[in-house]
Each structure stands twice: as C-alpha cells, then as structure tokens.
Design an enzyme around this catalytic site. Structure first.
Site, PDB file in Angstrom:
ATOM      1  N   ASP A 117       5.027   2.036  -3.617  1.00  0.00           N
ATOM      2  CA  ASP A 117       4.461   3.165  -2.885  1.00  0.00           C
ATOM      3  C   ASP A 117       3.641   3.997  -3.848  1.00  0.00           C
ATOM      4  OD1 ASP A 117       4.517   5.105  -0.454  1.00  0.00           O
ATOM      5  OD2 ASP A 117       5.159   6.363  -2.130  1.00  0.00           O
ATOM      6  N   GLU A 154       1.671   7.873  -4.302  1.00  0.00           N
ATOM      7  CA  GLU A 154       1.373   9.219  -3.825  1.00  0.00           C
ATOM      8  C   GLU A 154       0.000   9.592  -4.357  1.00  0.00           C
ATOM      9  OE1 GLU A 154       3.104  10.886  -1.667  1.00  0.00           O
ATOM     10  OE2 GLU A 154       4.733   9.408  -1.634  1.00  0.00           O
ATOM     11  N   HIS A 183       8.857  11.904   0.134  1.00  0.00           N
ATOM     12  CA  HIS A 183       7.444  11.650  -0.168  1.00  0.00           C
ATOM     13  C   HIS A 183       7.217  11.568  -1.678  1.00  0.00           C
ATOM     14  CE1 HIS A 183       6.067  11.837   3.961  1.00  0.00           C
ATOM     15  NE2 HIS A 183       6.819  12.914   4.131  1.00  0.00           N
ATOM     16  N   ASP A 186      10.909   6.784  -1.793  1.00  0.00           N
ATOM     17  CA  ASP A 186      10.384   6.236  -0.550  1.00  0.00           C
ATOM     18  C   ASP A 186      10.539   4.719  -0.479  1.00  0.00           C
ATOM     19  OD1 ASP A 186       9.757   8.782   0.173  1.00  0.00           O
ATOM     20  OD2 ASP A 186       7.599   8.489   0.313  1.00  0.00           O
TER      21      ASP A 186
END
Length: 495
Positions: A16, A18, A163, A168
């Site tokens: 993931d 960000e 988040h 996550d």
C-alpha cells in the site's frame, strides 16, 4: 534479499502507498509512505514486513487536505529517505512476485510506476495481481455496505482503518481471509444461505449511513476472464510459471487489469453477481437526472431556461451539498445561488466523435464524445471540481478524483470535456438526450427508432459544432470520483 526465479519468489506481496492529495488540475501525486508484507500463499501467514516514510522532492505538495487523509505532515517526512534512495529495496520486494492490495490496479500500481519513471529507473513487474476491491466487489458484494477497506473492516470487527501503509496491508489480508471464509461456508449450503441471510445486523449499508457518508459504489464493475492470448501478451494481466496440473488456491484469485472505465458484459450469472444491482442504481441515477431536467429543455425551441451560460455563473455562488439518491444513499449535487447548476454552451467544437469503448452490464455501449472546452467553461468546471472534491474529501472519501476538464501534455491551449449521451430505460427515444440538427437557421428534431450508435457517427464528426445543454453530475464509483457532464439537449450544426 536478491532477485530470484519465479518459483522461489512465490510469496504474495501485499502493499500500500500513502500519497499527497492533488489540489489543482495537473498536479501529480507524490509518495509519502510505502508498506508491504510478504505472505505465504499456502498458509496465509506474514513472512516479512517493510515500511518506510518517503520524502517527496517538493514538500509543499503536502497540503492540509493531504494531512487530513493520512496524517503524514511535512515534519514527519523531512528527514525520511527519498524514493531514489529506497527504490532498490522496493524493487526487490515487488519484482517477480504476486502483488495484492485494495484498489491497487487503479491507484497503487500506477503510483509505483510513476515514482520509478520520475527517477529514470525501470519499474518492478508482478507475476500476477490480486486486487481485493475488484475481487470482493464481484464475489462478496454489497452485504457490508460499500467496498471501502474501512467499511469491510468494521463489518468484521477488525477495528478502524488508520490509512497508514503497513497497518492497511495487514488489515487487507485479514479482510480477505474473513471474506473467503464466509464465501466458503456459504458455498457448502447454497440453498440455505440465501441472499437475505447475508446481511449482518452490524452491516453499514447506504440506507443507514449518515449524510456525510460519501456516495460511493453506484457502479460495481465485474471482471471477465481474459483469453489465453491476452494473458500471454501482458505480464500485468496474468500469472506466469503456473503448474498446469494444479490450480493454486491463491493464483485462482488473480485479477486482470481492465481498461480504466470498461464495464464488461458478463453473460454468466454468479450467485454473488452485483451487476443487476449496479444496473438498477445507474438506471435510477440516469432516470432521476433526466426527469429533473426535462422541464428545462423545451421541445425544439432555442429556449435555454434552467441552463446558464458559463459567463452567467458567479464562481462565488457555486456550492455543493449531499442529496438523497438511491435507496437512502447520498450523492453530491452542485448548486448556483441555491438552484441546481446546469450549463449551456454554444458552438462547442467536436474533437473526437462518438465513442462506444465503454460498456454497461447489459453490454450496451456507454456513448460519449469529446469537445474542445472554451476558457469560460473551463473556469466554471474547475471551480465545480474544487468545490465537489472538497466536500467529497471532507465526507471521508479516499477515492481518486478525476478532473472534469481533460488537459494533456502538449495541448495546454486545447482543454477538452467529455459529454455523455445516456441510454434510456423505457420510452420511445432510445437515448436520454434530445437531439436536433440545425441547418441555415432551421432546426429539425432527430427521431431514432432503435438504439444504434453507428447512426450517430456521421452527426458527431470531428470539427462539427454543437450547442450543448448539460447537467453536472458528481460521482463516486469504486474509489474513482469526479464530475460527469450528461447531455440533456444537443443542437448539431450542419457543416
């Protein structure tokens, strides 16, 4: 860890990223954090983890909106390594492995490729991909509410989504395990586990969500199995190095990359097929939009009551609010001085003619054409974009926002917009748009007896001028959001 052969690199890489949140048209995403876990495909246990903050080249890209989404401030990353410094490690973690994550095909994969392109290095390539957003939309469906990771985690009692990348991906793995278990149990007694027995009392469906719940999930897109020739052509579409005598339980979940907005027709019905629900919701959307504008479009006259020329719009008077939509769900509506904002533009020049590339679940083409956008229209639509996007972000949506005005590199002075011609659900007119042809001052209404996109091709040739009356409809489908321009009336000028 060094790169190995496909057989040795059998772990699934759940990852993931960000990023910053773009706040103006053309602004790029910048990576702020990368997190991954390597998972054993047979035991589904975590073998290794890695996470790091990333310092972007331009710290000013970290806006207040960005901080609100993931909590990563400029101070948090000012001492972090750059992506160039991290690239070898990230490449080694990802290259040649199965990639997995929630909405990775449309977001995370693209951000990884962009980051490597910016530093002039080749991007890692996956052995295959598992996008849990697409997979669970198709198989698990709407029983938990929308398809956001936070909603699914709440449904299974897994806690709040932070988040942050590493948290996550671990939550993602747990959600997949829980969904797979439920589907496995249901498949054992399909006659007992009916559709009504799906829904938990704790499910957060749209009809029970608060007003600030983002209007997501109206169009649930399904994957169709690719042909073997397509699998061989594109390494992103398929797993390689599979043993033909054994169907691996994880490799069987691999999803293909589809075109960004393609909604393929699915001929076979699945017990968890959400296509019918999607059709119902989209038809409701288009019907309500058509009905709300019907009174404002006069039959064949030049009257434009209810539609404003862009020069008549005061930017300071544009606002946005949530309104009730399908079965109690909410969607954003744009207003001007308290009234629904609709626009009319004279003599828009067609740039690209009728497109039939995208399909609905019934296999009907979703018709649209692209026209050049004059500066006064761009000004209004850019303002609408900003206002609607802010409301969407404030409501908690983490969908990727797509600007309504299309600006391509090298075509700075020629921005364009896409105008949609909706299909009708019933009635004599197969299209949800009234169309007229204007020639030497006279105007004739065009009547169509059947749905035949080829019949529209000669009307919308590049260079043709069109007077367009259209609604401005914000959408938030499957973590992609933006504004859709739906044509209510088109006056086509004869060349």
């Amino acid at each position: 860890m060094s790169s190995s052969s496909g057989e040795e690199r059998s772990e699934i890489a759940f990852f993931d990223v960000e990023t910053t949140v773009p706040t103006r048209p053309g602004q790029r995403f910048a990576l702020l954090e990368f997190g991954a876990i390597l998972v054993c495909p047979r035991k589904l246990v975590e073998l290794q983890s890695y996470s790091t903050l990333v310092k972007p080249a331009d710290l000013s890209l970290i806006s207040s909106l960005s901080v609100r989404c993931n909590g990563i401030t400029p101070d948090a990353v000012v001492s972090a390594p750059t992506f160039l410094q991290l690239s070898d490690r990230i490449y080694d973690l990802l290259h040649g492995r199965i990639w997995a994550g929630h909405n990775i095909l449309r977001f995370d994969c693209a951000r990884i490729r962009e980051a490597f392109a910016e530093i002039g290095k080749p991007a890692p390539e996956p052995k295959g991909t598992i996008d849990s957003l697409q997979l669970l939309t198709q198989k698990f469906g709407r029983r938990a509410g929308d398809m956001k990771m936070a909603t699914l985690a709440t449904y299974f009692g897994l806690g709040q989504q932070t988040h942050r990348s590493l948290d996550d991906v671990r939550m993602n793995l747990e959600v997949v395990k829980y969904c797979a278990t439920v589907l496995f149990l249901e498949s054992s007694l399909p006659d007992i586990f009916t559709a009504n027995s799906w829904v938990s009392p704790n499910a957060t469906t749209r009809s029970r969500s608060s007003v600030k719940s983002p209007p997501e999930g109206v169009s649930l897109k399904l994957n169709t199995p690719p042909s073997s020739s397509k699998l061989n052509d594109d390494p992103m579409l398929s797993p390689t190095n599979q043993e033909p005598e054994e169907k691996h339980p994880i490799l069987s979940l691999l999803t293909r990359i589809t075109a960004e907005d393609v909604e393929p027709n699915t001929a076979q019905r699945d017990p968890f097929d959400m296509g019918q629900l999607s059709n119902e919701m989209e038809e409701s959307y288009e019907t309500s939009s058509t009905e709300s504008s019907a009174a404002a479009v006069s039959d064949g006259s030049s009257d434009s009551a209810g539609f404003l020329d862009p020069d008549e719009v005061l930017i300071s008077s544009i606002s946005a609010s949530f309104v009730t939509f399908f079965r109690g769900s909410q969607r954003i509506q744009l207003l001007h001085e308290g009234f629904i904002l609709r626009l009319s533009c004279s003599r828009l020049k067609v740039r690209f003619g009728i497109s039939t590339k995208f399909l609905d679940h019934a296999g009907r083409p979703r018709l649209n054409f692209v026209a050049n956008a004059p500066p006064n229209l761009c000004k209004v639509l850019d303002a609408c974009d900003g206002i609607a996007q802010k409301l969407s972000l404030d409501s908690g949506s983490n969908s990727e926002w797509r600007p309504v005005v299309i600006r391509k590199n090298g075509f700075v002075n020629y921005p364009t917009v896409r105008l949609h011609i909706p299909n009708t659900i019933s009635g004599d007119n197969p299209y949800g748009t009234e169309m007229y042809q204007k020639d030497s001052g006279s105007m004739q209404k065009l009547v169509f007896s059947k749905y035949d996109p080829a019949e529209l091709d000669p009307l919308f040739t590049p260079g043709t001028f069109v007077d367009a009356f259209f609604s401005i409809d914000p959408y938030d489908y499957q973590q992609n959001a933006g504004i859709r321009l739906v044509a209510k009336k088109l006056i086509i000028h004869s060349n």
